[in-house]
Design a protein around this motif. Structure first.
Motif, PDB file in Angstrom:
ATOM      1  N   LEU A  28       0.830  -1.201   0.000  1.00 38.55           N
ATOM      2  CA  LEU A  28       0.000   0.000   0.000  1.00 38.55           C
ATOM      3  C   LEU A  28       0.867   1.255   0.000  1.00 38.55           C
ATOM      4  CD1 LEU A  28      -2.917   0.834  -0.054  1.00 38.55           C
ATOM      5  CD2 LEU A  28      -2.992   0.695   2.434  1.00 38.55           C
ATOM      6  N   GLY A  29       2.049   1.171   0.636  1.00 38.24           N
ATOM      7  CA  GLY A  29       2.979   2.300   0.607  1.00 38.24           C
ATOM      8  C   GLY A  29       3.395   2.646  -0.812  1.00 38.24           C
ATOM      9  N   LEU A  30       3.656   1.626  -1.618  1.00 36.83           N
ATOM     10  CA  LEU A  30       3.997   1.861  -3.024  1.00 36.83           C
ATOM     11  C   LEU A  30       2.845   2.534  -3.767  1.00 36.83           C
ATOM     12  CD1 LEU A  30       5.782   1.513  -5.528  1.00 36.83           C
ATOM     13  CD2 LEU A  30       4.834  -0.802  -5.776  1.00 36.83           C
ATOM     14  N   THR A 129       5.837  10.569   2.416  1.00 37.19           N
ATOM     15  CA  THR A 129       5.222   9.311   1.974  1.00 37.19           C
ATOM     16  C   THR A 129       6.284   8.375   1.407  1.00 37.19           C
ATOM     17  OG1 THR A 129       3.185  10.496   1.447  1.00 37.19           O
ATOM     18  CG2 THR A 129       3.440   8.292   0.501  1.00 37.19           C
ATOM     19  N   LEU A 130       7.172   8.926   0.613  1.00 35.01           N
ATOM     20  CA  LEU A 130       8.250   8.132   0.021  1.00 35.01           C
ATOM     21  C   LEU A 130       9.161   7.557   1.107  1.00 35.01           C
ATOM     22  CD1 LEU A 130       9.742   7.171  -2.529  1.00 35.01           C
ATOM     23  CD2 LEU A 130      11.003   9.335  -2.490  1.00 35.01           C
ATOM     24  N   MET A 131       9.485   8.347   2.124  1.00 33.41           N
ATOM     25  CA  MET A 131      10.358   7.880   3.204  1.00 33.41           C
ATOM     26  C   MET A 131       9.691   6.777   4.025  1.00 33.41           C
ATOM     27  SD  MET A 131      13.259   9.347   2.898  1.00 33.41           S
ATOM     28  CE  MET A 131      12.946   9.207   1.129  1.00 33.41           C
ATOM     29  N   VAL A 132       8.391   6.904   4.267  1.00 36.47           N
ATOM     30  CA  VAL A 132       7.678   5.850   4.996  1.00 36.47           C
ATOM     31  C   VAL A 132       7.695   4.560   4.188  1.00 36.47           C
ATOM     32  CG1 VAL A 132       5.407   5.119   5.847  1.00 36.47           C
ATOM     33  CG2 VAL A 132       6.236   7.433   6.317  1.00 36.47           C
ATOM     34  N   PHE A 133       7.466   4.681   2.897  1.00 36.18           N
ATOM     35  CA  PHE A 133       7.512   3.489   2.033  1.00 36.18           C
ATOM     36  C   PHE A 133       8.901   2.858   2.030  1.00 36.18           C
ATOM     37  CE2 PHE A 133       8.593   2.149  -2.409  1.00 36.18           C
ATOM     38  CZ  PHE A 133       8.008   0.895  -2.323  1.00 36.18           C
ATOM     39  N   LEU A 134       9.947   3.678   1.867  1.00 36.84           N
ATOM     40  CA  LEU A 134      11.307   3.136   1.871  1.00 36.84           C
ATOM     41  C   LEU A 134      11.660   2.544   3.225  1.00 36.84           C
ATOM     42  CD1 LEU A 134      13.267   5.851  -0.167  1.00 36.84           C
ATOM     43  CD2 LEU A 134      12.503   3.593  -0.924  1.00 36.84           C
ATOM     44  N   GLY A 135      11.167   3.159   4.304  1.00 38.25           N
ATOM     45  CA  GLY A 135      11.400   2.601   5.632  1.00 38.25           C
ATOM     46  C   GLY A 135      10.808   1.218   5.780  1.00 38.25           C
ATOM     47  N   SER A 136       9.604   1.025   5.249  1.00 37.27           N
ATOM     48  CA  SER A 136       8.985  -0.304   5.311  1.00 37.27           C
ATOM     49  C   SER A 136       9.766  -1.312   4.472  1.00 37.27           C
ATOM     50  CB  SER A 136       7.529  -0.229   4.850  1.00 37.27           C
ATOM     51  OG  SER A 136       7.438   0.084   3.471  1.00 37.27           O
ATOM     52  N   MET A 137      10.302  -0.870   3.344  1.00 44.10           N
ATOM     53  CA  MET A 137      11.126  -1.735   2.500  1.00 44.10           C
ATOM     54  C   MET A 137      12.416  -2.129   3.221  1.00 44.10           C
ATOM     55  SD  MET A 137       9.884  -2.137  -0.767  1.00 44.10           S
ATOM     56  CE  MET A 137      11.178  -2.003  -1.987  1.00 44.10           C
ATOM     57  N   ALA A 192       4.717  -8.567  -1.328  1.00 47.45           N
ATOM     58  CA  ALA A 192       4.074  -7.433  -0.654  1.00 47.45           C
ATOM     59  C   ALA A 192       3.399  -6.503  -1.662  1.00 47.45           C
ATOM     60  CB  ALA A 192       5.106  -6.670   0.165  1.00 47.45           C
ATOM     61  N   PHE A 193       4.049  -6.268  -2.801  1.00 46.46           N
ATOM     62  CA  PHE A 193       3.428  -5.429  -3.841  1.00 46.46           C
ATOM     63  C   PHE A 193       2.135  -6.067  -4.347  1.00 46.46           C
ATOM     64  CE2 PHE A 193       7.940  -3.928  -5.168  1.00 46.46           C
ATOM     65  CZ  PHE A 193       8.012  -3.151  -4.028  1.00 46.46           C
ATOM     66  N   LEU A 194       2.139  -7.386  -4.468  1.00 48.14           N
ATOM     67  CA  LEU A 194       0.920  -8.080  -4.889  1.00 48.14           C
ATOM     68  C   LEU A 194      -0.172  -7.958  -3.832  1.00 48.14           C
ATOM     69  CD1 LEU A 194       2.423 -11.308  -6.501  1.00 48.14           C
ATOM     70  CD2 LEU A 194       1.084  -9.551  -7.676  1.00 48.14           C
ATOM     71  N   ALA A 195       0.202  -8.097  -2.555  1.00 46.23           N
ATOM     72  CA  ALA A 195      -0.792  -7.995  -1.483  1.00 46.23           C
ATOM     73  C   ALA A 195      -1.435  -6.614  -1.473  1.00 46.23           C
ATOM     74  CB  ALA A 195      -0.141  -8.289  -0.132  1.00 46.23           C
ATOM     75  N   GLY A 196      -0.597  -5.555  -1.572  1.00 41.92           N
ATOM     76  CA  GLY A 196      -1.140  -4.197  -1.549  1.00 41.92           C
ATOM     77  C   GLY A 196      -1.958  -3.868  -2.776  1.00 41.92           C
ATOM     78  N   SER A 197      -1.462  -4.234  -3.955  1.00 35.43           N
ATOM     79  CA  SER A 197      -2.174  -3.882  -5.192  1.00 35.43           C
ATOM     80  C   SER A 197      -3.492  -4.624  -5.316  1.00 35.43           C
ATOM     81  CB  SER A 197      -1.284  -4.158  -6.410  1.00 35.43           C
ATOM     82  OG  SER A 197      -0.901  -5.509  -6.481  1.00 35.43           O
ATOM     83  N   PHE A 198      -3.526  -5.904  -4.979  1.00 34.72           N
ATOM     84  CA  PHE A 198      -4.786  -6.644  -5.087  1.00 34.72           C
ATOM     85  C   PHE A 198      -5.779  -6.230  -4.000  1.00 34.72           C
ATOM     86  CE2 PHE A 198      -2.801  -9.322  -8.217  1.00 34.72           C
ATOM     87  CZ  PHE A 198      -3.866  -9.758  -8.984  1.00 34.72           C
ATOM     88  N   PHE A 199      -5.285  -5.743  -2.876  1.00 30.81           N
ATOM     89  CA  PHE A 199      -6.179  -5.198  -1.862  1.00 30.81           C
ATOM     90  C   PHE A 199      -6.865  -3.946  -2.397  1.00 30.81           C
ATOM     91  CE2 PHE A 199      -6.465  -2.361   2.011  1.00 30.81           C
ATOM     92  CZ  PHE A 199      -7.631  -2.923   2.491  1.00 30.81           C
TER      93      PHE A 199
END
Length: 442
Positions: A28-30, A129-137, A192-199
């Motif tokens: 979802l961050g992506l 937003t970008l930093m939160v996403f990179l932090g999760s990565m 994870a990208f699949l989980a977020g995108s399909f959600f």
């Protein structure tokens, strides 16, 4: 029940429940980064609107994920004292790196992401937003590094003997880039990208079926579909690379995943089936020479089977490992087919004309979560009987001072607490989805 089995059940339960949330937050961050980026590029308010809506859901997922993740670190000390002492130097470095380089980055900018919409410039908010996403990565990096070291240890030496033995780092970067870490990390990220995108696809498909928030749902659906389409094909590649690594570094696990008993060439690949552990046979639909071709691109290549290993060094739950692995693969292929067909319909300008396709995406929202869970089950069960592959057996790793009734009590207690958290999560998530995005004028 045996203390070792109870301790494993408890840790598996807490990890599995926790792992519902990190893949969603990463994926979802992506999506949030893409939505806010489109807003900055196009200045269209609709992208700002959808980003604000999905940020609220991201916050809920992130909060539950943090709460459920803390428990696991305490379990290392309570139920797995021998293991904790053995790998403490390795895990301590990886977890410290996660806290310094990942969680601090993620949580430091989270406040701006959640509360800075009208307090900072759009560019600064996008940066947060970008930093939160990179932090999760980055957080996933260090967790996967620590787990991958258990699968393929590197950059260490053993100090002490017997119960005093422990692994110490001799080369930090060799530990980080152990033989399986890069392959497994890419596989986890794409999952994870699949989980977020399909959600996101699932929720937007629901809105379109109910004819609610139609414009925002159509644009959000298309954004998520692009991510899902790309990620589903990338997962095919990373999954194949990961299987190659398992064949090289953990041949007993590979044989368990494929239900392969006899060392032979050519080696068949089962598309589906049932593993008969007692008679050391696998029954089902198979592709002759398929496993040899998958691993070596040659149907006549030799593949090691389970019978090549002493029975005490083989995974025990063979049929469960086989089924979990094949379910993961089947879901992956289904996601490829579904996303490809949707892209084709988009190309034909008929993406939103079919109710059955939209309903398919509503239901498909759960599929990446299932694939992520069963994939980890297969990986961890396939590593058995080792908790650190080739070095420390699971039967030697648990705490000797803990009693079975104490572990059982904690399982029941965790079950109650996690069930309460899950009910609360579903209630709040449903409430936010039903309410939907805030109108543009608000």
């Amino acid at each position: 029940m045996d203390i070792e089995i109870l301790a494993r059940i408890q840790f598996a339960f807490t990890v599995a429940f926790h792992y519902i949330y990190p893949p969603l937050s990463i994926g979802l961050g992506l999506i949030l980064v893409i939505m806010e980026g489109l807003y900055l590029f196009t200045k269209e308010k609709i992208y700002h609107q959808m980003a604000k809506f999905w940020t609220k859901i991201f916050a809920l997922i992130f909060g539950i994920g943090v709460a459920t993740g803390i428990v696991m670190e305490f379990e290392f000390g309570t139920n797995w004292a021998t293991y904790s002492k053995y790998v403490g130097d390795i895990f301590g470095s990886a977890l410290a790196a996660e806290g310094i380089f990942a969680f601090a980055l993620e949580s430091g900018f989270l406040g701006v992401l959640l509360f800075g919409w009208n307090r900072v410039s759009p560019g600064m908010h996008f940066f947060s937003t970008l930093m939160v996403f990179l932090g999760s990565m980055f957080s996933a990096v260090w967790i996967v590094v620590a787990n991958s070291w258990q699968q393929t240890p590197a950059g260490y030496h053993i100090v002490g003997e017997g119960i005093k033995a422990r692994a110490e780092i001799t080369d930090f970067w060799a530990m980080v880039f152990n033989p399986s870490s890069v392959e497994r990390l890419s596989h986890v990220w794409i999952g994870a990208f699949l989980a977020g995108s399909f959600f996101v696809l699932s929720v937007n498909a629901y809105y379109l079926l109910k004819k609610k928030h139609v414009e925002i749902a159509q644009k959000g659906f298309k954004i998520a579909l692009i991510v899902a389409f790309a990620a589903s094909y990338m997962q095919l590649f990373t999954g194949h690379k990961s299987a190659d690594g398992v064949a090289k570094n953990q041949p007993a696990k590979l044989a368990a995943l494929e239900g392969h008993f006899k060392a032979q060439a050519p080696a068949d690949m089962y598309l589906l089936g049932w593993v008969d552990k007692k008679n050391q046979e696998t029954h089902g639909i198979k592709l002759p020479g398929g496993l040899s071709f998958l691993l070596y691109q040659d149907t006549n290549q030799f593949v090691t089977g389970l019978q090549s290993f002493p029975e005490r060094d083989r995974p025990s739950q063979l049929n469960a490992i086989f089924q979990f692995y094949h379910l993961m693969v089947a879901i992956g292929m289904l996601l490829i087919a579904l996303s490809t067909f949707a892209v084709f319909r988009w190309y034909r300008n008929s993406l939103f004309n079919s109710k059955w396709l939209l309903w398919s995406f509503v239901g498909a929202g759960i599929l990446p979560q299932i694939a992520n869970q069963v994939g980890w089950f297969a990986a961890e069960m396939g590593r058995q009987p080792w908790v650190v592959y080739g070095l420390l057996r699971t039967s030697d790793a648990f705490s000797r001072s803990v009693q079975a009734n104490q572990v059982m009590f904690s399982i029941i207690l965790f079950g109650i607490v996690y069930l309460t958290l899950f009910i609360l999560f579903i209630y709040l998530l449903t409430k936010k989805i039903v309410h939907g995005p805030t109108d543009l004028q608000q």
